[in-house]
Motif scaffolding. Structure first.
Motif, short mmCIF file in Angstrom:
data_model
loop_
_atom_site.label_atom_id
_atom_site.label_comp_id
_atom_site.label_asym_id
_atom_site.label_seq_id
_atom_site.Cartn_x
_atom_site.Cartn_y
_atom_site.Cartn_z
N THR A 359 0.84 -1.20 0.00
CA THR A 359 0.00 0.00 0.00
C THR A 359 0.87 1.25 0.00
N TYR A 360 0.61 2.12 -0.93
CA TYR A 360 1.34 3.39 -1.01
C TYR A 360 0.39 4.52 -1.41
N PRO A 361 0.78 5.77 -1.07
CA PRO A 361 0.00 6.90 -1.59
C PRO A 361 0.35 7.17 -3.07
N TYR A 362 -0.66 7.25 -3.90
CA TYR A 362 -0.46 7.55 -5.32
C TYR A 362 -0.92 8.98 -5.58
N PRO A 363 -0.24 9.68 -6.51
CA PRO A 363 -0.77 10.99 -6.88
C PRO A 363 -2.16 10.81 -7.47
N GLY A 364 -3.10 11.61 -6.99
CA GLY A 364 -4.50 11.38 -7.33
C GLY A 364 -4.95 12.07 -8.59
N VAL A 365 -6.13 12.64 -8.52
CA VAL A 365 -6.79 13.18 -9.69
C VAL A 365 -6.76 14.70 -9.60
N ALA A 366 -6.33 15.35 -10.66
CA ALA A 366 -6.15 16.80 -10.60
C ALA A 366 -7.45 17.58 -10.76
N TRP A 367 -8.54 16.90 -11.08
CA TRP A 367 -9.80 17.64 -11.26
C TRP A 367 -10.84 17.10 -10.31
N LYS A 368 -11.46 17.99 -9.56
CA LYS A 368 -12.53 17.55 -8.66
C LYS A 368 -13.87 17.85 -9.32
N LEU A 369 -14.55 16.79 -9.75
CA LEU A 369 -15.90 16.92 -10.31
C LEU A 369 -16.88 16.71 -9.16
N SER A 370 -17.79 17.69 -8.97
CA SER A 370 -18.58 17.69 -7.73
C SER A 370 -19.52 16.49 -7.62
N LYS A 371 -20.02 15.96 -8.73
CA LYS A 371 -21.00 14.87 -8.63
C LYS A 371 -20.44 13.51 -9.04
N TYR B 189 -19.24 15.03 -21.39
CA TYR B 189 -19.60 13.66 -21.78
C TYR B 189 -20.66 13.12 -20.80
N CYS B 190 -20.38 13.31 -19.53
CA CYS B 190 -21.28 12.83 -18.48
C CYS B 190 -22.65 13.49 -18.62
N ARG B 191 -22.66 14.80 -18.90
CA ARG B 191 -23.94 15.50 -19.06
C ARG B 191 -24.69 14.98 -20.29
N ASP B 192 -23.97 14.80 -21.40
CA ASP B 192 -24.63 14.34 -22.63
C ASP B 192 -25.25 12.96 -22.43
N VAL B 193 -24.57 12.12 -21.67
CA VAL B 193 -25.05 10.75 -21.48
C VAL B 193 -26.13 10.68 -20.41
N SER B 194 -25.94 11.41 -19.29
CA SER B 194 -26.85 11.21 -18.16
C SER B 194 -27.60 12.46 -17.74
N GLY B 195 -27.33 13.58 -18.38
CA GLY B 195 -28.12 14.78 -18.11
C GLY B 195 -27.73 15.58 -16.89
N ILE B 196 -26.65 15.21 -16.21
CA ILE B 196 -26.30 15.98 -15.01
C ILE B 196 -25.17 16.97 -15.29
N GLY B 197 -25.34 18.15 -14.71
CA GLY B 197 -24.26 19.13 -14.76
C GLY B 197 -23.47 19.04 -13.47
N GLN B 198 -22.33 19.72 -13.40
CA GLN B 198 -21.58 19.74 -12.14
C GLN B 198 -20.56 20.85 -12.09
N HIS B 199 -19.94 20.96 -10.91
CA HIS B 199 -18.93 21.98 -10.68
C HIS B 199 -17.55 21.31 -10.75
N VAL B 200 -16.67 21.83 -11.58
CA VAL B 200 -15.34 21.27 -11.76
C VAL B 200 -14.33 22.19 -11.08
N ASP B 201 -13.60 21.65 -10.13
CA ASP B 201 -12.65 22.43 -9.32
C ASP B 201 -11.23 22.06 -9.77
N ILE B 202 -10.57 23.01 -10.41
CA ILE B 202 -9.20 22.78 -10.88
C ILE B 202 -8.25 23.62 -10.03
N ALA B 203 -7.31 22.97 -9.36
CA ALA B 203 -6.28 23.68 -8.60
C ALA B 203 -4.98 23.63 -9.40
#
Lengths: 416, 395
Positions: A359-371, B189-203
């Motif tokens: 088990t190790y920490p991997y660099p994750g995902v750079a984009w947080k999609l809220s849903k 893609y997700c919206r086109d397939v399933s109809g949901i929108g969302q907030h994308v947080d890029i740091a």
């Protein structure tokens, strides 16, 4: 609601090394079913041993299965499935074609001539799957005099201004500390694939994408190209200097290899900086009044800043300055990033258990999609781990058929 | 004009600066209708250098012109109530909103994701910020170099004995824009397939940490902390930049290429087993053996000859060598784009070639060029409404 954004998208992945696997990693973390196809003879995995001290294997030990333990492979191929297939073998091609028939896209980053030599170029595959999206990503593109030239991401950096513009003002061209052309090209490839899929979903038409790593990388230096085409200026290396901000640099702090980056953009930040250093008098110094005057006296300025930062730890400098409203950041190494409260708070690194390494920490995902937040939803695949799943469950080959493929050497369970 | 891959998508671009503009450039260049919503004084990138003939002006920034191809410009003060309500009317028609304000600002204007979702449930809002929408550094001030420092790339760039170095240009900003574009299409893609929108947080910082090339795994495996290596690759060797007779070349020789490399530079001493076993440790000796041959040849001939030997060498190109580069010429890479202020100028062209829906060249908009079209045509404001909004300083 789907759990992951790209659920339902299946990608046959022939990519190797870095740029291509980076592209499909982005898509796999977001839920695409990425099936990586490897050859038993020339697989995209370390065979070990490698020179000690390179950090390629846990404790530098290749072990009995070095091909399941590589640092690069495991970081870049998590969330994917892996199968083996000999594409030089007629039966291997047949199996591949079956997979293409039920996939949305094929991605490959061989040299330009390889897919044609396999008899698996876009024209051939399109006959099997008329709305197929295919992305090829060789270094220089699928046409032109350099078409068959060989390169890695590092070579494209040299060819695309990255090396020429990275370095100290008085020094030779350098490279960023990573093979910068690879992940950059990988991101462009992921973008191209998703754009082509969107068009296919709307129109039913597939297409072919010819992506040159060099042509995608040079986008990142578009302003330097424009300076030349508009003004005839050949930009040179400038170290950490900024064209207008001052102070703008990397300053030594207390302790070994301890540095802080500071970027002051206007007078308000400069005055705040002087107060934070407890040198309010500096704010009145004529040499440093106004951004252009500070810029002209950059060397004097750097010396003054350096005298102050040297007395503090970089983390301390960052916090003092940020509290005062001045952009500053500790220059973090990987150990510090792993422990950094901001990265921890955002859950950037993900702990992943992998049966061949632990088990190790991997660099994750750079984009947080809220849903539909992406994640590392499966560990990096072991060699040939999904032969039975993909050939059996997805392609419907019986156990007898799969055993026959094993006997013929079309698929295998270990690298040769 | 033929349909492009993203034709039919409406993007409202509130972003200021390089990252957001690069994200929406990619969308616009492949067919999305991107309306850049600018403050009345113009989006700040219009004042960024390099400028045409070094004279600043809203239509003279090379950075702006490059990053805003194929977009439309609407001037609108979204900080006032009337402006915000006009913006919301546009959101009802939009697929995507891209913004790069400091976290919290959009919400304080009543234009946060929840506000926009309430009027357009499947809207995708892509937010780019240096440190992200959450976390203890959320409100810290950032810049391109600040993100390179905190994200880890700066620590490993530069010479071992000198200060860490930023990468040329504005790479953290550009990486963030590129990530934002891919993330936006993922959400689409997700919206086109399933109809949901969302907030994308890029740091921006996480975009940098994500490209750190196995640095985390190498630390996991051996506790090793990578540091600076100049032009040398940290594992493979030789993979470096060395001088030659008339410039610099990238030199590369993987394990299976060693014998060829030794023959190519006519240096049998390279075949020494000690060197081959741990090439990274013997980098200085390897360089010294290769250098004499390089210094007798110029970069073009080294590149061409190495490729004949199937060695992945490359030239460290300068920008003045690119416009006539035979590969770029053959692929028509640079695109000539006309603009009323600059005249025709060559721009970097397609980042990739799509067989059915190719990249298209189109210039950046003049400030407010599409205000009337957008508010009149799209939203149906009458001409005297527009005059009144102009007098009120809303548009």
């Amino acid at each position: 609601m789907p759990r992951l954004a790209l659920e339902g998208l299946r990608i046959a992945d022939l990519t190797q090394v870095f740029a291509g696997p980076y592209a499909t990693k982005l898509l796999a973390d977001m839920g695409a079913e990425v099936i990586k196809i490897e050859s038993c003879v020339r697989c995209d995995r370390p065979h070990g041993p490698v020179a000690p001290g390179t950090g390629m294997f846990p404790d530098d030990k290749p072990g009995d299965e070095p091909y399941n333990r590589g640092a690069y492979y495991n970081e870049l191929n998590r969330s994917k499935y892996a199968i083996t297939l000999d594409l030089t073998h007629a039966t291997g091609k047949e199996v591949f074609n079956k997979l293409v028939k039920v996939s949305d896209a094929v991605v490959e980053n061989y040299s330009a001539r390889v897919m044609k030599n396999f008899g698996l170029d876009y024209g051939t595959l399109r006959a099997i799957k008329p709305d197929l999206v295919m992305v090829s990503m060789p270094g220089y593109g699928m046409s032109g005099p350099y078409r068959d030239y060989v390169t890695y991401g590092t070579g494209t950096e040299a060819m695309a201004l990255c090396s020429d513009l990275t370095g100290y003002a008085d020094g030779a061209p350098l490279k960023p500390g990573i093979a910068y052309g690879d992940p950059t090209g990988g991101m462009f490839a992921a973008f191209a694939l998703l754009a082509a899929i969107r068009y296919r979903n709307k129109t039913g038409r597939g297409q072919y994408v010819d992506l040159s790593l060099r042509e995608s990388l040079i986008q990142m230096f578009g302003d330097a190209v424009m300076d030349y085409t508009m003004n005839g200026r050949v930009q040179r290396r400038e170290g950490n200097r900024h064209p207008s901000m001052a102070p703008h640099g990397c300053y030594r702090c207390k302790g070994e290899d301890n540095w802080v980056a500071i970027a002051v953009s206007d007078d308000q930040e400069w005055q705040a900086f002087c107060r934070a250093m407890d040198k309010p008098g500096l704010a009145q110094d004529n040499r440093f009044t106004g951004a252009s005057s500070r810029w002209r006296h950059g060397d004097d300025l750097d010396q003054l800043v350096d005298e102050w930062t040297r007395r503090h730890d970089n983390d301390e400098v960052m916090h003092i300055l940020q509290e005062a409203g001045v952009p500053a950041a500790a220059v973090l190494n990987i150990r510090q990033i792993l422990a950094n409260p901001h990265f921890v708070s955002r859950g950037y690194f993900e702990n992943v258990f992998h049966s061949a390494t632990g088990t190790y920490p991997y660099p994750g995902v750079a984009w947080k999609l809220s849903k539909t937040a992406g994640s590392i939803h499966r560990p990096p695949p072991l060699f040939a781990e999904h032969n039975d799943f993909v050939l059996g469950e997805i392609l419907g080959l019986s156990r007898e058929e799969r055993d026959a493929l094993r006997r013929e050497g079309v698929i295998g369970d270990e690298p040769l | 004009m033929h349909d492009q891959a993203l034709t039919g998508m409406l993007v409202l671009d509130l972003s200021q600066g390089i990252s957001g503009a690069f994200c929406t450039k990619l969308l616009a260049d492949f067919g999305a209708e991107v309306i850049k919503v600018e403050p009345l004084s113009g989006e700040p990138t219009r004042r960024l250098g390099p400028c045409l003939e070094d004279h600043p002006g809203p239509e003279r920034s090379g950075t702006f012109l490059f990053l805003n191809t194929n977009k439309k410009s609407l001037t609108l003060d979204i900080a006032c109530q009337t402006g915000a309500s006009i913006f919301k009317k546009l959101v009802k028609q939009a697929d995507i909103v891209v913004e790069s304000s400091s976290p919290g600002v959009m919400t304080s204007l009543g234009l946060g994701y929840e506000d926009l979702e309430a009027i357009k449930p499947d809207i995708i809002v892509t937010s780019i910020s240096y440190f992200g929408q959450t976390g203890p550094y959320r409100d810290y001030k950032g810049s391109d170099m600040i993100a390179l420092a905190l994200g880890g790339l700066m620590h490993v760039t530069g010479l071992p004995e000198r200060e860490p170095l930023k990468t040329g240009g504005s790479q953290a900003e550009m990486q963030a824009g590129l990530n934002a574009a891919v993330a936006t299409l993922t959400a689409l893609y997700c919206r086109d397939v399933s109809g949901i929108g969302q907030h994308v947080d890029i740091a921006v910082v996480e975009c940098i940490t994500s490209i750190m090339e196995a640095t985390t795994m190498m630390h996991n495996y051996t506790g090793q902390i990578r540091t600076r290596n100049g032009a040398r690759h940290h594992v493979a060797y030789p993979s470096t930049i060395l001088p030659c007779k008339d410039g610099y070349v990238h030199v590369h020789g993987a394990v299976h290429e060693w014998e060829r490399l030794a023959a190519f530079v006519d240096e049998p001493r390279l075949l020494d087993e000690e060197l081959q076993k741990a090439p990274r440790v013997h980098a200085d000796e390897i360089d010294a053996l290769i250098l004499p041959w390089l210094m007798q040849h110029n970069k073009q001939e080294i590149f061409a000859m190495a490729q004949l030997w199937r060695l992945p060498f490359a030239i460290v190109c300068r920008v003045d060598e690119l416009l006539d580069d035979p590969q770029f010429s053959s692929r028509d890479f640079f695109a000539e784009i006309h603009h009323p202020v600059t005249g025709p100028i060559f721009y970097p062209g397609a980042p990739f070639k799509m067989s059915e829906t190719p990249w298209q060249a189109g210039r950046a908009p003049l400030l407010g060029e599409h205000t009337t079209e957008t508010l009149g045509g799209r939203l149906g404001y009458a001409e005297d409404d527009l005059v009144r909004l102009g007098e009120l300083g809303v548009v």
